[in-house]
Every structure is written in C-alpha cells, then in structure tokens.
Enzyme design. Structure first.
Site, PDB file in Angstrom:
ATOM      1  N   TYR A  64       0.656  -1.253   0.034  1.00 15.33           N
ATOM      2  CA  TYR A  64       0.059  -0.014  -0.051  1.00 15.33           C
ATOM      3  C   TYR A  64       0.876   1.394   0.060  1.00 15.33           C
ATOM      4  CZ  TYR A  64      -3.340   3.847   1.523  1.00 15.33           C
ATOM      5  OH  TYR A  64      -4.119   4.724   1.454  1.00 15.33           O
ATOM      6  N   ASP A  85       9.192   1.840   0.727  1.00 17.07           N
ATOM      7  CA  ASP A  85       8.063   2.259   1.469  1.00 17.07           C
ATOM      8  C   ASP A  85       8.141   1.936   2.989  1.00 17.07           C
ATOM      9  OD1 ASP A  85       5.926   3.519   2.388  1.00 17.07           O
ATOM     10  OD2 ASP A  85       4.535   3.263   1.145  1.00 17.07           O
ATOM     11  N   LYS A 133       4.472   7.943   9.749  1.00 20.18           N
ATOM     12  CA  LYS A 133       3.712   7.586  10.774  1.00 20.18           C
ATOM     13  C   LYS A 133       4.886   7.736  12.056  1.00 20.18           C
ATOM     14  CE  LYS A 133       0.698   4.713   8.447  1.00 20.18           C
ATOM     15  NZ  LYS A 133      -0.658   4.424   8.535  1.00 20.18           N
TER      16      LYS A 133
HETATM   17  N1  PLP Z   1       2.726   3.656   2.618  1.00 22.55           N
HETATM   18  C1  PLP Z   1       2.241   2.853   3.563  1.00 22.55           C
HETATM   19  C2  PLP Z   1       3.315   1.485   3.562  1.00 22.55           C
HETATM   20  C3  PLP Z   1       1.334   3.050   4.578  1.00 22.55           C
HETATM   21  O1  PLP Z   1       1.064   2.427   5.410  1.00 22.55           O
HETATM   22  C4  PLP Z   1       0.663   4.409   4.488  1.00 22.55           C
HETATM   23  C5  PLP Z   1      -0.398   4.597   5.195  1.00 22.55           C
HETATM   24  O2  PLP Z   1      -1.080   3.710   5.753  1.00 22.55           O
HETATM   25  C6  PLP Z   1       1.064   5.169   3.164  1.00 22.55           C
HETATM   26  C7  PLP Z   1       1.952   5.075   2.463  1.00 22.55           C
HETATM   27  C8  PLP Z   1       0.334   6.599   3.160  1.00 22.55           C
HETATM   28  O3  PLP Z   1       0.508   7.285   4.171  1.00 22.55           O
HETATM   29  P1  PLP Z   1      -0.519   8.339   4.601  1.00 22.55           P
HETATM   30  O4  PLP Z   1      -1.945   7.832   4.786  1.00 22.55           O
HETATM   31  O5  PLP Z   1       0.176   9.093   5.787  1.00 22.55           O
HETATM   32  O6  PLP Z   1      -0.738   9.377   3.485  1.00 22.55           O
END
Ligand code: PLP
Length: 428
Positions: free
Chosen positions: A145, A227, A255
């Site tokens: 994700y 990521d 996060k």
């Molecule tokens: N990448 C990963 C692995 C995530 O878990 C998330 C959010 O849960 C994101 C990107 C996107 O982050 P945000 O919701 O702060 O835009």
C-alpha cells in the site's frame, strides 16, 4: 442504551457535514461497524484511548501504526510546547529541518539527503516523480500500500476518479514471487522508472526476495524505493532496509517518524535526491516545526535506546500468548498470526458456515466490548505494559472461546448484533 450511543449520535452529526464522517478511510464506519464500535475518540494517553462514551480501550491500532512511543509522551510534549512558544511555521525555513534531516542521515542506511512532507502519500508520490525525472521513464511497479494518490490507488480496485492514462502506468507484482516482477519487466522493457514496495508486510521475505529485487533494479536501471511508512522506526530504526540488510535507492518514512505528528520524508542517494532541485515537490507546511520538534525527540530516543528491540519484545510476548489462546480454542484453521512482532497481522480463513467478514465482525464486537481497540493488526507501542497485556489476553481468551462455541453450535449469525463488515479493497 447502547454502550456507544454518544459515538453513534455524533456520527449522524459528523456525516451531515463530512462525507463518511472521517478524514481517514481506516478510521471510518467502513472499518468499525456501527452498533458494535466506538466511532470517535475523546482522548488518549500512553497505551489507552477513551471513546466519546467514556469507555477506555487498550489501543492496538495506535493511530494506524503512527504511535510507536505511546500517546502523550512527556518528553515529546515538552519539546513541542517549547517550539510552540517560538512558532509553528515561519516565512523562512527553520533550523530544525537540517537537524532532523541530519539525524535521519545518521540513522537510516539509504539516507544521504532528506526532504520532508506531511503524509506518507506525499513522500511516496515525491519518490515516484523523482524516479521518473531521474530515469526519464514512466512505468512504476508496486507491491503493498502506498497512499491515496492517482499513481498508486489507480492500480487497486478503489480506482474511481483516476484517469485510465495514469492507471495504465502502474503495475502490481506479488511479494515473495520474483517471477511476477520479472514478467512485468520483460513485458515493458526499459520502461520502468521505479519499483516501489513495502520491504515487508504480512510475511517475511523468503528465498532472498529483497536481494533479488535489488539485483533486478540494478540490472535494468530501475530506482528501488522502499516504502517504510510503517516499517521505519518500528521494525528497526532504519526500517526493513536495516533489518534485512538490503539498501534501496530511495525510501519513504512517515507515521512513527514523529510518533503521530504529521511528518513524512523521502530520503535517498544524493545523486537521485539532487534531482529534487529540478522537479516540483513543495508545500506550504513541509517545514512545519511542531512535527519536526517531535521527530527530533523521537530520533534522539532511537539513538539513546533500542526502541525497536523493546517494541519487538513487547510484540513477541503478545503474539506468542495469543497464539497459545488460538491453540487452546482449537481455532488454528480459522485464525493465524503472521508478520513482524511490531506489526502482527491477523489472518482469517472462512469456515464451512461463515465468511471472513462474519468472523472478523464477531471478533471486533467482542474485543471492543472487553476494552480492546483492534482492527486486523497488533501495532504495539512502547507504552504497552503488563496490565495492558492482561486485559488484551483476557479479551482474546473470552472472545475466541465464544467464537469457537459459535462455530461449533452454528449460531454465530445470531450472536452478531450488526450486519457484518463489507469486504473492501485488499492491497496486502
Ligand atoms: N505507505 C504505507 C506503507 C502506508 O501504510 C501508508 C498509510 O497507511 C501510506 C504509504 C500512506 O501514508 P499516509 O496515509 O500518511 O498518506
């Protein structure tokens, strides 16, 4: 009167002015069935959260894994208050930007330079633009994700509103199945700018999968982006790349970087990061100082103590004991746990009579009732203590015993007080 009556009344108010009543899909009624769930929070401290009705929970969601240290950490709050007195944002960059960037360069294997954003999505989208600018190619391969922007979400089933032209540039491959990435590259030779992937989520990498991805990227001139929005400052300080000793070209953090303050970052090789000067990644709030003050405290904590080793031990303790309960209830075929101890996944299997959604909804109904806030993962924080463990294990034990009885007696549907969850797009 319902245990959640104030939450339910507030949802009606909220939905009259806010679509879905929430800014975040995963905090909305799409994840928390109305009637069995606390829908709004009043406050949180340490490992606990209080809902609008005054019920307290041990929080295993921890703001979608953004909280690693715990809610309301005193040291963190002190630094934020101190910064608040000086200012939140100025007409010129503040010194904290360099200070936090330098700490990240020190702590993260792939980080030679750093740029900040507010959400994880800012960072992943900046990494994608950067990779496209650097390589002069358009295609992106994804695994996991990566946020709400067109370039990624267009590759999922939740793609409404994303132009076909954008969707056609992003291709998914399967974790731990290197052949799916190879297949993409042979189908679209010399067209991939980047591979963007979570270094790990539900399962550990096997058969040198991450090393294999690294090699493929090197051989094909593709920018490898990890990521680490969740894995960073959770699996280990430097994330999955540190844990598995595979260094990407770029990586993204969010996060846990600031323990819940809105801050994200894209970091990476100087040679690629310099391209930032040529592309456009710029926002009014990019250098907002309260979040940077929070991040500085978080990063210094990681320097002073092995935060992630502690998180891992807390998470393992919980995982092993829950697995014992699953075995005692003879539910191994219905639920099993996987993933890193700091981010454990609950994997459900439908039974002869009941769907995964029915099982999950029953589980949530019973866990919430017993004071545990949980979605489909254990996202532990440092604040999780012995008392919390006792509450969670007691809730698991009663809930899974009830589940086992309901499956055997074939009366689970009668025990559900609401309609089961509706299956949503799955990306992990
Ligand atoms: N990448 C990963 C692995 C995530 O878990 C998330 C959010 O849960 C994101 C990107 C996107 O982050 P945000 O919701 O702060 O835009």
């Amino acid at each position: 009167m319902s245990r959640y009556s104030k939450s339910e009344a507030w949802l009606i108010r909220a939905e009259s002015v806010i679509p879905l009543g929430s800014q975040t899909f995963s905090k909305s009624r799409t994840q928390y069935p109305v009637g069995i769930s606390p829908l709004f929070a009043k406050n949180a401290k340490g490992s606990r959260l209080q809902d609008l009705d005054g019920n307290w929970y041990v929080d295993l969601v921890n703001s979608l894994a953004a909280i690693t240290i715990g809610y309301g950490d005193r040291e963190l709050e002190k630094a934020v208050r101190k910064q608040l007195a000086k200012g939140v944002i100025f007409s010129l960059p503040g010194k904290l930007e360099e200070e936090v960037a330098s700490l990240m360069v020190e702590l993260i294997p792939s980080a030679e330079m750093v740029r900040f954003g507010k959400n994880g999505t800012d960072a992943t989208s900046a990494a994608v633009r950067l990779a496209r600018a650097y390589t002069g190619r358009d295609f992106i391969a994804v695994c996991g994700y990566h946020g709400w922007q067109d370039w990624y979400i267009g590759s999922t089933s939740r793609d409404k509103g994303v132009p076909y032209a954008t969707k056609s540039l992003t291709k998914s491959f399967k974790y731990n199945d290197i052949s799916t990435l190879k297949q993409l590259i042979s189908e679209f030779p010399e067209q991939f700018a980047a591979v963007v992937m979570e270094p790990m989520n539900v399962n550990y990498p096997s058969d040198n999968f991450l090393e294999g991805v690294r090699d493929i990227c090197d051989e094909n001139g593709i920018v490898l982006v990890f990521d680490e929005t969740i894995t960073g400052f959770r699996f280990s300080t430097g994330g999955g790349q540190q844990q598995f000793s595979v260094t990407p070209d770029l990586s993204t953090f969010g996060k846990g970087l600031a323990n819940g303050y809105p801050l994200s970052a894209v970091v990476g090789k100087k040679e690629i990061m310099r391209e930032m000067e040529e592309i456009f990644f710029s926002g009014t709030f990019g250098g907002e100082l309260l979040s940077l003050a929070a991040a500085k405290v978080v990063l210094e904590k990681h320097k002073k103590q092995d935060v992630c080793a502690k998180l891992t031990s807390i998470g393992n303790d919980l995982k092993f004991k829950v697995e014992e309960i699953i075995r005692d209830c003879r539910l191994e075929k219905v639920i099993n746990l996987s993933g890193h101890p700091t981010w454990v996944f609950l994997n459900w299997t439908a039974t002869e009579d009941y769907s995964v959604e029915e099982l999950k909804t029953f589980f949530m109904q019973e866990m919430f009732q017993r004071g545990v806030l949980i979605l489909n993962t254990h996202n532990v924080s440092l604040a999780f203590n012995r008392k919390d463990l006792k509450i969670v294990l007691n809730a698991y034990s009663e809930t899974l015993q009830g589940l086992s009885r309901a499956i055997t007696s074939r009366n689970l549907r009668e025990k559900l007080t609401v309609q089961p969850l509706i299956p949503l797009f799955k990306v992990r």
